[in-house]
Design a protein around this motif. Structure first.
Motif, mmCIF file in Angstrom:
data_model
loop_
_atom_site.group_PDB
_atom_site.id
_atom_site.type_symbol
_atom_site.label_atom_id
_atom_site.label_comp_id
_atom_site.label_asym_id
_atom_site.label_seq_id
_atom_site.Cartn_x
_atom_site.Cartn_y
_atom_site.Cartn_z
ATOM 1 N N GLY A 1 0.805 -1.207 0.000
ATOM 2 C CA GLY A 1 0.000 0.000 0.000
ATOM 3 C C GLY A 1 0.837 1.256 0.000
ATOM 4 N N GLU A 2 2.155 1.079 0.012
ATOM 5 C CA GLU A 2 3.142 2.147 -0.032
ATOM 6 C C GLU A 2 3.128 3.062 1.182
ATOM 7 N N ASP A 3 2.590 2.597 2.283
ATOM 8 C CA ASP A 3 2.710 3.333 3.533
ATOM 9 C C ASP A 3 4.008 2.920 4.210
ATOM 10 N N VAL A 4 4.668 3.867 4.829
ATOM 11 C CA VAL A 4 5.895 3.574 5.569
ATOM 12 C C VAL A 4 5.544 3.446 7.042
ATOM 13 N N SER A 5 5.938 2.339 7.643
ATOM 14 C CA SER A 5 5.764 2.198 9.088
ATOM 15 C C SER A 5 7.146 2.078 9.722
ATOM 16 N N PHE A 6 7.281 2.700 10.879
ATOM 17 C CA PHE A 6 8.548 2.718 11.609
ATOM 18 C C PHE A 6 8.475 1.734 12.766
ATOM 19 N N HIS A 7 9.586 1.038 13.005
ATOM 20 C CA HIS A 7 9.679 0.033 14.061
ATOM 21 C C HIS A 7 10.999 0.184 14.802
ATOM 22 N N ALA A 8 11.028 -0.281 16.017
ATOM 23 C CA ALA A 8 12.299 -0.346 16.750
ATOM 24 C C ALA A 8 13.164 -1.427 16.113
ATOM 25 N N PHE A 9 14.464 -1.178 16.043
ATOM 26 C CA PHE A 9 15.422 -2.169 15.552
ATOM 27 C C PHE A 9 16.518 -2.267 16.588
ATOM 28 N N ASP A 10 16.315 -3.155 17.531
ATOM 29 C CA ASP A 10 17.251 -3.293 18.642
ATOM 30 C C ASP A 10 17.842 -4.690 18.619
ATOM 31 N N ALA A 11 18.923 -4.843 17.885
ATOM 32 C CA ALA A 11 19.558 -6.147 17.763
ATOM 33 C C ALA A 11 20.105 -6.639 19.096
ATOM 34 N N GLN A 12 20.438 -5.739 19.996
ATOM 35 C CA GLN A 12 21.033 -6.139 21.264
ATOM 36 C C GLN A 12 20.028 -6.780 22.207
ATOM 37 N N SER A 13 18.747 -6.489 22.021
ATOM 38 C CA SER A 13 17.763 -7.096 22.917
ATOM 39 C C SER A 13 16.918 -8.130 22.207
ATOM 40 N N SER A 14 17.431 -8.663 21.108
ATOM 41 C CA SER A 14 16.701 -9.679 20.360
ATOM 42 C C SER A 14 16.436 -10.882 21.255
ATOM 43 N N THR A 15 15.196 -11.331 21.301
ATOM 44 C CA THR A 15 14.811 -12.386 22.234
ATOM 45 C C THR A 15 15.461 -13.726 21.922
ATOM 46 N N ASP A 16 15.789 -13.982 20.667
ATOM 47 C CA ASP A 16 16.378 -15.263 20.304
ATOM 48 C C ASP A 16 17.892 -15.210 20.210
ATOM 49 N N ALA A 17 18.520 -14.175 20.737
ATOM 50 C CA ALA A 17 19.968 -13.999 20.596
ATOM 51 C C ALA A 17 20.730 -15.137 21.245
ATOM 52 N N LYS A 18 20.313 -15.586 22.412
ATOM 53 C CA LYS A 18 21.033 -16.676 23.075
ATOM 54 C C LYS A 18 20.953 -17.959 22.242
ATOM 55 N N THR A 19 19.807 -18.243 21.689
ATOM 56 C CA THR A 19 19.660 -19.427 20.855
ATOM 57 C C THR A 19 20.588 -19.356 19.664
ATOM 58 N N LEU A 20 20.623 -18.201 18.991
ATOM 59 C CA LEU A 20 21.510 -18.043 17.834
ATOM 60 C C LEU A 20 22.974 -18.143 18.242
ATOM 61 N N GLU A 21 23.305 -17.563 19.390
ATOM 62 C CA GLU A 21 24.691 -17.602 19.837
ATOM 63 C C GLU A 21 25.116 -19.036 20.124
ATOM 64 N N LEU A 22 24.240 -19.811 20.734
ATOM 65 C CA LEU A 22 24.557 -21.200 21.031
ATOM 66 C C LEU A 22 24.706 -22.010 19.749
#
Length: 113
Positions: free
Chosen positions: A89-110
């Motif tokens: 629809g060509e609308d721009v939506s803004f979102h937080a981009f916080d890689a440091q608080s990614s919930t799956d970071a521990k899983t990916l790190e392991l």
């Protein structure tokens, strides 16, 4: 979903850089698509996030590291720690981009070890 997936990937690379002791750990500005939507994000592990701008044009959007013209009034800067999503629809939506608080970071790190 796509923004969170990219945040998890960026977090993984940042954690690997931290583990190796390399600084800066992460400086990230990118644009990607799933074929129907356009996404872009900007962040850094320090205060020097690469620049990223978006502009609406007659036939869509332009996402670049710097505005094309000297007059930047119609360009929108994507802030550090922020992502955008441009849908069909060509609308721009803004979102937080916080890689440091990614919930799956521990899983990916392991999985990376």
């Amino acid at each position: 979903m796509f923004i969170k997936a990219m945040a998890r990937a960026v977090n993984l690379v940042q954690k690997l850089a931290e583990k190796k002791g390399e600084r800066p750990y992460m400086r990230f500005a990118a644009c990607w698509s799933d074929g129907e939507q356009l996404f872009a994000a900007r962040m850094a592990s320090d205060r020097f996030a690469p620049s990223l701008f978006v502009k609406k044009c007659e036939e869509g959007y332009i996402v670049l590291s710097e505005p094309l013209e000297n007059d930047c009034s119609d360009w929108c800067e994507i802030q550090a720690g922020e992502a955008i999503e441009i849908g069909s629809g060509e609308d721009v939506s803004f979102h937080a981009f916080d890689a440091q608080s990614s919930t799956d970071a521990k899983t990916l790190e392991l999985q990376a070890n």
